[in-house]
Design an enzyme around this catalytic site. Structure first.
Site, mmCIF file in Angstrom:
data_model
loop_
_atom_site.group_PDB
_atom_site.id
_atom_site.type_symbol
_atom_site.label_atom_id
_atom_site.label_comp_id
_atom_site.label_asym_id
_atom_site.label_seq_id
_atom_site.Cartn_x
_atom_site.Cartn_y
_atom_site.Cartn_z
ATOM 1 N N HIS A 142 -21.142 3.588 7.561
ATOM 2 C CA HIS A 142 -22.796 2.301 7.544
ATOM 3 C C HIS A 142 -24.253 3.350 7.792
ATOM 4 C CE1 HIS A 142 -20.849 -2.137 7.673
ATOM 5 N NE2 HIS A 142 -20.072 -0.975 6.603
ATOM 6 N N ASP A 180 -18.492 3.244 2.143
ATOM 7 C CA ASP A 180 -17.346 1.911 2.278
ATOM 8 C C ASP A 180 -17.816 0.915 1.189
ATOM 9 O OD1 ASP A 180 -16.986 -0.193 3.414
ATOM 10 O OD2 ASP A 180 -18.023 -0.004 5.186
ATOM 11 N N HIS A 183 -13.033 -3.339 -1.567
ATOM 12 C CA HIS A 183 -14.147 -4.632 -1.986
ATOM 13 C C HIS A 183 -15.457 -3.900 -2.186
ATOM 14 C CE1 HIS A 183 -16.645 -3.039 1.520
ATOM 15 N NE2 HIS A 183 -15.565 -3.037 1.968
ATOM 16 N N GLU A 220 -17.200 -8.802 1.506
ATOM 17 C CA GLU A 220 -16.337 -8.527 2.736
ATOM 18 C C GLU A 220 -17.263 -8.009 4.099
ATOM 19 O OE1 GLU A 220 -14.414 -5.460 5.456
ATOM 20 O OE2 GLU A 220 -16.135 -4.985 4.295
ATOM 21 N N GLU A 221 -18.903 -7.720 3.095
ATOM 22 C CA GLU A 221 -19.524 -7.213 4.402
ATOM 23 C C GLU A 221 -19.784 -8.282 5.048
ATOM 24 O OE1 GLU A 221 -19.635 -3.922 5.191
ATOM 25 O OE2 GLU A 221 -19.177 -2.471 3.758
#
Length: 385
Positions: free
Chosen positions: A324, A189, A72, A223-224
């Site tokens: 994150h 990420d 993503h 996606e997040e």
């Protein structure tokens, strides 16, 4: 075909380019254009969904029973919830991340009239003014505010600039690529996963590799916030491997080196046979790996299954420290992930019935049920007298 050699300079270059493009969920058009152009440069013909998720197909010997590799391009971020009377901005997060990591961040605010720079600060930001109150204030999104770097010291002045509720806030990644292989940045990420996928594709193109079935390279844009691969999987796809971050933290088995193969996440176990195949490939190809289970984590695989797609799913990860937050990874893991992808997409298709969405019991998979062989006597015990 064995695992292919990965061009780590290309991988690092792609990661740097991706990190330089702001892409909080909902504000991904620019990075979609970049990835699309790179896929075209690698000889593929990408297509986009209405909102911008990308699909590019590497043609194999057969179209049905296809495999998919998904990453993503969207990242964490924030939106303006309210313009305050002092001209500063109240925020809500995009994705799940702590305001602890937002404090002190440099940001870009994207408005209808253009972008502005600013900083996210705790409400009590000066020790000279608040003394110990700086350390005593709670952590949370209600306890931070965004200070625009503009002549705006009241609500009316900020709104006059064009800053308003709903504007997107992109957090600066501040990347560092160290000579010892460590990479420290926000938003690894999943931009590191995207870079790994592109590096695997580059290796396949360089070696003119052949695959037994089509491989769909998917790049999702939400996606997040949990949507991810819900609307990009097509009926030809039988199995999908997600590339995303693993969590290197106390109580976890992930590592910043090698591939971390997820056995389950908060949505449940991954497909037994696909996961076993990935483990076997690591052993056969001498790719360092470890297994892990993530209890507070989900990925594109979960969103695809929840959308009703009957596909086998797996997750391979690069270990991330402080996920994150201000994240750290190592190039060894990214290279290993890309190597495993090349080995996987070129490997034989073992489950022939997967070319059909529905079929009879003939050829259905089997999982081992026999008892494992055990030593007749524990080695730690002494010989009987």
């Amino acid at each position: 075909m064995p695992r292919l050699k990965i061009d780590v300079d290309y991988l690092a270059g792609q990661l740097k380019a991706l990190l330089a493009i702001d892409s909080p969920t909902g504000y991904t058009d620019t990075i979609v254009r970049y990835v699309t152009e790179e896929l075209e440069r690698l000889g593929l013909e990408p297509v986009l969904t209405r909102r911008g998720a990308i699909r590019a197909i590497w043609r194999g010997a057969r179209r049905r029973g296809a495999r998919a590799i998904v990453t993503h391009v969207d990242t964490l971020g924030a939106q303006v919830k309210r313009v305050k009377e002092n001209g500063r901005l109240e925020l809500v997060p995009i994705g799940h991340w702590s305001a602890r990591f937002a404090e002190g961040a440099r940001v870009t605010i994207y408005t209808e009239k253009g972008s502005f720079r600013g900083s996210i600060l705790p409400l009590k930001a000066s020790g000279h003014a608040f003394n110990e109150g700086v350390d005593e204030q709670p952590v949370g999104w209600d306890h931070v505010e965004l200070r625009p770097d503009a002549l705006a010291f009241s609500r009316s002045e900020t709104i006059a600039l064009g800053i308003d509720v709903g504007d997107y806030v992109a957090i600066d990644p501040q990347p560092e690529f160290l000579d010892n292989g460590f990479i420290v940045s926000r938003h690894l990420d999943d931009k590191a996963g995207v870079a790994s996928a592109l590096a695997a594709l580059q290796a396949l193109r360089r070696e003119e590799a052949e695959t037994p079935v089509d491989t769909h390279w998917l790049f999702t844009i939400s996606e997040e916030v949990g949507v991810g691969a819900a609307a990009i999987v097509t009926p030809e796809i039988a199995s999908m491997v997600t590339i995303d971050n693993g969590t290197t933290a106390p109580g976890q088995n992930s590592s910043e080196f090698g591939v971390t193969i997820a056995m389950a996440d908060q949505s449940g176990p991954f497909d037994y046979h696909t996961t076993r195949k990935l483990v076997d490939l690591c052993r056969e190809e001498d790719i360092r790996f470890q297994k892990d289970i993530f209890r507070h984590y989900r990925s594109d695989s979960a969103s695809a299954l929840e959308a009703g797609h009957d596909i086998r799913t797996a997750l391979i990860a690069f270990g991330v420290d402080a996920s994150h937050g201000y994240e750290r990874i190592h190039m060894h893991a990214l290279r290993s992930v890309a190597e495993l992808v090349t080995a996987y997409v070129t490997s034989p298709l073992e489950i022939e019935r997967d070319v059909e969405e529905i079929s009879a019991i003939e050829g259905f998979t089997e999982q081992p049920t026999q008892a494992a062989k055990q030593p007749t006597r524990p080695r730690s015990l002494p010989e009987p007298p």
